[in-house]
Design an enzyme around this catalytic site. Structure first.
Site, PDB file in Angstrom:
ATOM      1  CB  SER A 166      -8.168  19.221   0.245  1.00  0.00           C
ATOM      2  OG  SER A 166      -6.312  19.392  -0.281  1.00  0.00           O
ATOM      3  CE1 TYR A 183      -6.473  13.820  -0.264  1.00  0.00           C
ATOM      4  CE2 TYR A 183      -6.280  15.702  -1.829  1.00  0.00           C
ATOM      5  CZ  TYR A 183      -6.097  14.972  -0.454  1.00  0.00           C
ATOM      6  OH  TYR A 183      -6.309  16.029   0.812  1.00  0.00           O
TER       7      TYR A 183
END
Length: 281
Positions: A166, A183
């Site tokens: 990401s 995350y």
């Protein structure tokens, strides 16, 4: 070498073809995984195994994929639900795939989770859950599938591992009331894991690369998109004035799975229209 010789490219007309390849897509029942699975089937894969935690979601995704009109004759998507954060479930996943194939040419490690919570109250249980799926689960997924990935791989026709990172693992992720510390850390870790796997598995004829998507409208991203001002604000922030589309992620995954990427190993390809270069919205 003459100009006539230099313009000759070997079988270039089919360089993006995945004719007859076998793929496994984790987190494949929705969002980026399902977009990519559709692209893999339409690019020629003969089998695409769809796995995620919820059986109904896998079955619905497979039904939609098998209804595609332009996949190769006999090509099929197969549902194999599994919880990728659990070792026993990964073992079962590999065993289920082995029942109908003796090879895997493409492993798209896309399953992932996130958690939003401010710094002062970010729970340990959530941090552990995200890291277990997004990092440890990816490592052991690759480890357990390596025998199938190597079974038909050669130097000139290597298997592929594609790992979903990401832009949050490259720049700074969400902070504040809905901070995504676990995350962001997990995506930075899995990007670096991809580089280590590229060196470890390259001699075994497996190429490993990571992708780093930015904002793609999806159920997982919808809450964060709204907290960043909505789709219109994010589009205006991006240098190319739009967010990601299904074809963008499908095309990238097909490229990394095809002969066109035969000399790319250990790379991280950002797919965000250049937004990460501008910093945070």
């Amino acid at each position: 070498m003459s100009a006539e010789e230099q313009v000759q490219l070997e079988d270039f007309g089919s360089i993006f073809s995945l004719e007859g390849k076998v793929a496994v897509v984790t987190g494949g029942s929705r969002g980026l995984g399902l977009h990519a699975a559709s692209g893999l089937l339409q690019a020629g894969c003969s089998k695409v195994y769809i796995t995620s935690r919820k059986a109904q979601a896998c079955d619905e995704a497979v039904a939609a994929l098998n209804a595609l009109p332009n996949k190769r004759p006999g090509a099929v998507a197969i549902s194999v639900p599994a919880d990728n954060s659990r070792m026993d479930e990964l073992d079962r996943l590999v065993a289920e795939v082995r029942r109908t194939t003796d090879r895997v040419d493409i492993l798209f490690a896309n399953a992932g989770a996130t958690w939003g919570e401010k710094f002062d109250t970010h729970p340990e249980s959530a941090f552990a859950k995200v890291m277990d799926l997004n990092v440890k689960g990816v490592f052991y997924l690759v480890q357990k599938f390596t025998p199938l990935l190597t079974s038909h791989a050669t130097r000139d026709s290597p298997s592929r591992i594609i790992i979903t990172g990401s832009v949050a693992g490259i720049g700074i992720g969400a902070l504040g009331e809905n901070a995504t510390f676990s995350y962001s850390a997990s995506k930075a870790a899995v990007i670096h894991l991809a580089k280590n796997l590229a060196v470890e598995l390259g001699p075994r004829h497996i190429l490993t690369n990571a992708i780093a998507p930015g904002f793609y409208p999806s159920r997982m991203a919808s809450g964060l998109i709204e907290k960043r001002g909505g789709i219109k604000a994010l589009e205006e922030f991006s240098p190319n004035l739009r967010l990601g589309r299904p074809e963008d992620i499908a095309g990238l995954v097909v490229f990394l799975a095809s002969r066109a990427s035969g000399h790319i190993n250990g790379a991280v390809i950002v797919s965000d229209g250049g937004a990460v270069l501008k910093g945070r919205l």
